[in-house]
Design a protein around this motif. Structure first.
Motif, short mmCIF file in Angstrom:
data_model
loop_
_atom_site.label_atom_id
_atom_site.label_comp_id
_atom_site.label_asym_id
_atom_site.label_seq_id
_atom_site.Cartn_x
_atom_site.Cartn_y
_atom_site.Cartn_z
N MET A 150 0.82 -1.21 0.00
CA MET A 150 0.00 0.00 0.00
C MET A 150 0.85 1.26 0.00
O MET A 150 1.91 1.31 0.64
CB MET A 150 -0.90 0.03 1.24
CG MET A 150 -2.03 -0.93 1.21
SD MET A 150 -2.98 -0.83 2.76
CE MET A 150 -4.24 -2.05 2.42
N SER A 151 0.34 2.29 -0.67
CA SER A 151 0.96 3.61 -0.57
C SER A 151 0.74 4.13 0.86
O SER A 151 -0.07 3.57 1.61
CB SER A 151 0.32 4.57 -1.57
OG SER A 151 -1.02 4.87 -1.16
N SER A 152 1.42 5.18 1.22
CA SER A 152 1.25 5.77 2.56
C SER A 152 -0.19 6.19 2.79
O SER A 152 -0.74 5.96 3.87
CB SER A 152 2.17 6.96 2.74
OG SER A 152 3.51 6.55 2.72
N LEU A 153 -0.81 6.79 1.79
CA LEU A 153 -2.19 7.24 1.90
C LEU A 153 -3.14 6.06 2.07
O LEU A 153 -4.03 6.09 2.93
CB LEU A 153 -2.59 8.08 0.68
CG LEU A 153 -3.91 8.80 0.74
CD1 LEU A 153 -3.96 9.79 1.91
CD2 LEU A 153 -4.17 9.55 -0.57
N GLU A 154 -2.95 5.01 1.28
CA GLU A 154 -3.79 3.82 1.40
C GLU A 154 -3.60 3.16 2.76
O GLU A 154 -4.58 2.77 3.41
CB GLU A 154 -3.45 2.81 0.29
CG GLU A 154 -3.90 3.22 -1.08
CD GLU A 154 -3.39 2.30 -2.16
OE1 GLU A 154 -4.08 2.17 -3.18
OE2 GLU A 154 -2.29 1.70 -2.00
N PHE A 155 -2.36 3.06 3.20
CA PHE A 155 -2.09 2.44 4.50
C PHE A 155 -2.78 3.22 5.62
O PHE A 155 -3.39 2.64 6.51
CB PHE A 155 -0.58 2.33 4.78
CG PHE A 155 -0.28 1.74 6.12
CD1 PHE A 155 -0.44 0.39 6.33
CD2 PHE A 155 0.11 2.54 7.18
CE1 PHE A 155 -0.19 -0.17 7.59
CE2 PHE A 155 0.36 2.00 8.43
CZ PHE A 155 0.21 0.64 8.63
N SER A 156 -2.68 4.53 5.56
CA SER A 156 -3.32 5.37 6.58
C SER A 156 -4.83 5.15 6.61
O SER A 156 -5.43 5.02 7.68
CB SER A 156 -2.99 6.84 6.29
OG SER A 156 -3.63 7.67 7.21
N SER A 157 -5.44 5.09 5.44
CA SER A 157 -6.89 4.87 5.34
C SER A 157 -7.27 3.48 5.86
O SER A 157 -8.24 3.33 6.61
CB SER A 157 -7.33 5.04 3.88
OG SER A 157 -8.68 4.76 3.73
#
Length: 189
Positions: A150-157
């Motif tokens: 996951m990208s950082s944004l996806e991981f955060s979500s």
């Protein structure tokens, strides 16, 4: 008509446009086989009915609408999905929208409603899609691989969704998925 809305995921902490009369969600809903088995927008691994998995007690509230079609439209709008993906059962006339794969869990809804006496029950009926969307078997190993990729944004979500999921929704994989998230967070620094 008194209509129950069943919930187990983001509906609980983010009602958005969902109109319900209870201030807090009731924690004594029916037992349904729920699991983090759907890849949703933003890379989130979300909770859905997964037949033949561990049943957990879901939450419920009472819709602010007394007309079933209006309650269904309100839930459909909140979920941003099609009407076909809103499950329902009308106890007054027997009308229903239940996926064939979910017929086995419907008995739990019927038994639960004998104690609650709602005229209708509605729920978000999105299917598990991990295998179809990712072309991978639904295993903890493959879930872990997804989090790593996951990208950082996806991981955060994804992390936010798992952390906010109601604590009573203790699915078969939840504690292991939480460990995967913590491990990946540590790896990302």
């Amino acid at each position: 008509m008194k209509i129950a809305v069943l919930g187990w995921g983001s509906l609980i902490w983010d009602r958005d446009t969902l109109k319900i009369v209870d201030e807090e969600w009731n924690e004594d809903g029916p037992e349904l086989p729920i699991e983090f088995a759907r890849m949703s927008g933003g890379g989130r691994l979300t909770l859905v009915i997964k037949p033949n998995w561990k049943p957990v007690r879901v939450l419920y509230s009472t819709s602010a609408f007394e007309i079933l079609e209006s309650a269904i439209e309100n839930l459909r709008n909140r979920e941003g999905t099609s009407t076909e993906r809103i499950g329902f059962y009308n106890f007054q006339n027997g009308d229903k929208n239940i996926k064939e794969t979910n017929l086995s869990v419907f008995e739990n809804i019927l038994a639960w409603n004998k104690m609650k006496d709602f005229d209708a029950i509605i729920w978000t009926d999105l299917p598990p899609n991990f295998r179809d969307k990712l072309k991978l078997e639904y295993t903890l190993e493959n879930i872990s691989k997804q989090f790593v990729e996951m990208s950082s944004l996806e991981f955060s979500s994804a992390k936010e969704y798992i952390e906010k999921a109601p604590k009573q929704i203790q699915t078969e994989y939840r504690s292991e998925i939480e460990k995967i998230v913590l491990r990946e967070q540590a790896n990302r620094g």
